[in-house]
Design a protein around this motif. Structure first.
Motif, PDB file in Angstrom:
ATOM      1  N   ASN A 406       0.818  -1.212   0.000  1.00 55.92           N
ATOM      2  CA  ASN A 406       0.000   0.000   0.000  1.00 55.92           C
ATOM      3  C   ASN A 406       0.854   1.266   0.000  1.00 55.92           C
ATOM      4  N   ALA A 464      -7.281   2.777   5.381  1.00 56.44           N
ATOM      5  CA  ALA A 464      -6.469   1.647   5.820  1.00 56.44           C
ATOM      6  C   ALA A 464      -5.422   2.084   6.835  1.00 56.44           C
ATOM      7  N   ASP A 478      -8.261  -4.537   6.396  1.00 57.40           N
ATOM      8  CA  ASP A 478      -8.344  -3.245   5.718  1.00 57.40           C
ATOM      9  C   ASP A 478      -7.147  -3.063   4.785  1.00 57.40           C
ATOM     10  N   GLN A 479      -5.979  -3.456   5.243  1.00 56.74           N
ATOM     11  CA  GLN A 479      -4.797  -3.351   4.383  1.00 56.74           C
ATOM     12  C   GLN A 479      -4.963  -4.207   3.129  1.00 56.74           C
ATOM     13  N   ALA A 482      -7.604  -2.593   0.817  1.00 53.50           N
ATOM     14  CA  ALA A 482      -7.045  -1.402   0.181  1.00 53.50           C
ATOM     15  C   ALA A 482      -6.108  -1.799  -0.951  1.00 53.50           C
TER      16      ALA A 482
END
Length: 527
Positions: A406, A464, A478-479, A482
């Protein structure tokens, strides 16, 4: 939200509503009594006092059961009287609308003329008379129009010096000369009350009209209310449809095998599921950022972009679900039930989702409008070194909360934002006359769509990072989500920037004009 879900399950047969296009008897009274038609206004007017984001959440939950019922609530609270109240200054008009809301009203807002929505001024006219105005003309595609007892409409105010101003008029639908003529039936949202409105010398008292003589457009706050309202009546159902598609897809994949191997074990299926999960995560992120904080004038860019972001993501999700479910997708719920298959209403969701890309103005025209608004920012700031609204990069210390993949996505978004600035800056310098640049509509459309994609990627990565900073239980997931979204967004952005950089192409003007006038490739339409 739980109460609404239980109520709808008992009260509304969504399949029957779609087939008959008839609301259950007494439904509007129920919605009024439960406060659903007064979500955001205060208890002093009988409202629930919900925030814009919580109103969005409740509308989306209602739409998960029935899109047209949710849109009735969304129109009232997004662009109807309950929404417009916040944009009205103290005075007779605000008092009139407040009184009607306290009494209980169903309302809508008519802005589209028979000639279309994208003309500079409305076709409906308001002619001043001694004690008010006379309205003459028509409005088309007015949500809640056939059932409303209070209607707001945009109109050109005639008379006075200079170009005519645009005002907003609120009237009781029992006013002589007003009629809701043709009831409009859409491919989707079947059962949503929608009508063509006719005004034949309809008298509206001066105290029920809002007009700024200096403005040639809608009063500014009315337009800002409409930005949020568009998220309510198109974005909330879009998110509901996408979430439903995820649930239906999971149920289908978990019960299907191919050659004895579970469908979910196949690489392509896994990739499609991951992309759909990322889309829904991004839809939630855009809505949260746009609605959780700020007044009418705040986050205008994000609120403008969010409608298209959610409607397009819903379309990708439902289209993907249709493919994944194969024969059970391209089939009505009734047909499935008749042969003992789970009657998932995917066909209905497909129709509903497609309509959302048109509701509130067609998607490419909204990109065009957003592109113009952003270019005006560049024209107003010759240095063009301010961040594009909604795409300010994360602070470096917060970026450290992101996973390595990310952080790479964030670096790519930052580079793309700089590239966007370079392109927009060059375009405005090459076109000192803004109208010449605006006439290159495909370029403007691409800029608007690109900026929206940049905003959504930024919102996803920020969410995130925030999840990690708050040590939320979902931080790791969430990571992952994302990463899933940003990966697909990177591909879309690469194509958009490639199209922006393309210097040559077909002679669209010559080809299209020749065909439209019956020449050239006109043979292609002959059998």
């Amino acid at each position: 939200m739980s109460e609404a879900e239980a109520y709808l399950a008992e009260r509304v047969d969504a399949t029957a509503l779609d087939e008959t296009r008839r609301l259950p008897d007494g439904l509007l009274d129920d919605l009024q009594d439960r406060g659903y038609l007064r979500l955001g206004i205060g208890p002093e007017l009988g409202g629930l006092g919900l925030s814009p984001y919580n109103s969005f959440r409740l509308i989306s939950r209602i739409c998960a059961h029935s899109v047209p019922v949710g849109q009735i609530v969304a129109i009232q609270n997004g662009v109807g009287a309950a929404a417009m109240l916040q944009a009205l200054p103290p005075g007779p008009l605000r008092d009139f609308v407040s009184r009607r809301l306290a009494e209980g009203t169903v309302s809508g807002f008519g802005d589209t003329d028979r000639s279309g929505q994208n003309n500079a001024r409305p076709a409906l006219t308001a002619t001043p008379v001694a004690d008010g105005y006379l309205l003459r003309g028509e409005k088309l595609f007015t949500g809640n129009g056939p059932v409303a007892d209070l209607i707001g409409v945009s109109a050109v105010v005639l008379g006075g010096d200079g170009p005519p101003a645009v005002g907003v008029c609120f009237l009781d639908t029992r006013t002589p000369g007003f009629s809701a003529d043709a009831r409009i039936e859409f491919l989707g949202s079947r059962g949503l009350p929608n009508a063509s409105l006719r005004f034949e010398d309809v008298h509206v008292p001066a105290g029920q009209v809002l007009v700024d003589p200096r403005s040639r457009q809608l009063p500014p706050d009315i337009g800002l209310v409409a930005l949020t309202g568009r998220i309510h009546f198109t974005g909330a159902p879009a998110l509901a449809i996408a979430r439903n598609c995820l649930a239906w897809t999971r149920e289908f994949i978990n019960r299907r095998t191919i050659d004895g191997r579970g469908l979910g074990d196949y690489d392509e299926i896994q990739r499609r599921v991951t992309a759909a999960l990322g889309d829904v995560y991004a839809m939630e992120s855009a809505a949260r950022w746009s609605l959780l904080e700020g007044g009418l004038e705040d986050r205008w860019f994000e609120r403008f972009a969010t409608k298209n972001l959610l409607a397009r993501a819903a379309w990708r999700t439902v289209d993907g679900a249709l493919s994944l479910l194969g024969g059970e997708g391209f089939e009505t719920a009734g047909s499935k039930a008749s042969r003992g298959v789970a009657p998932v209403p995917l066909e209905r969701a497909f129709r509903d989702a497609r309509g959302l890309r048109i509701a509130g103005n067609v998607d490419f025209q909204l990109d065009n409008q957003l592109g113009r608004l952003l270019l005006r920012e560049f024209y107003a700031d010759a240095a063009a070194d301010r961040p594009v609204p909604g795409t300010a990069p994360l602070r470096d210390d917060r970026a450290e909360e992101l996973s390595p993949s990310n952080r790479a996505h964030l670096a790519d978004v930052r580079a793309r934002v700089q590239e966007f600035h370079r392109i927009a800056g060059e375009l405005t310098r090459e076109h000192p006359d803004p109208e010449r640049l605006y006439a290159e509509e495909r370029t403007v459309v691409l800029l608007g769509r690109t900026a929206g994609e940049l905003f959504n990627a930024t919102a996803v990565l920020a969410r995130a990072a925030d999840s990690v900073a708050r040590a939320e239980a979902t931080a790791d997931e969430d990571q992952e989500l994302a990463d899933a979204y940003a990966t697909e967004a990177r591909h879309r952005l690469a194509e958009l920037f490639a199209r922006l950089a393309r210097a040559t192409g077909p002679d669209h003007r010559t080809i299209s004009r020749r065909w439209l006038h019956g020449g050239g490739a006109a043979r292609l339409v002959r059998h």
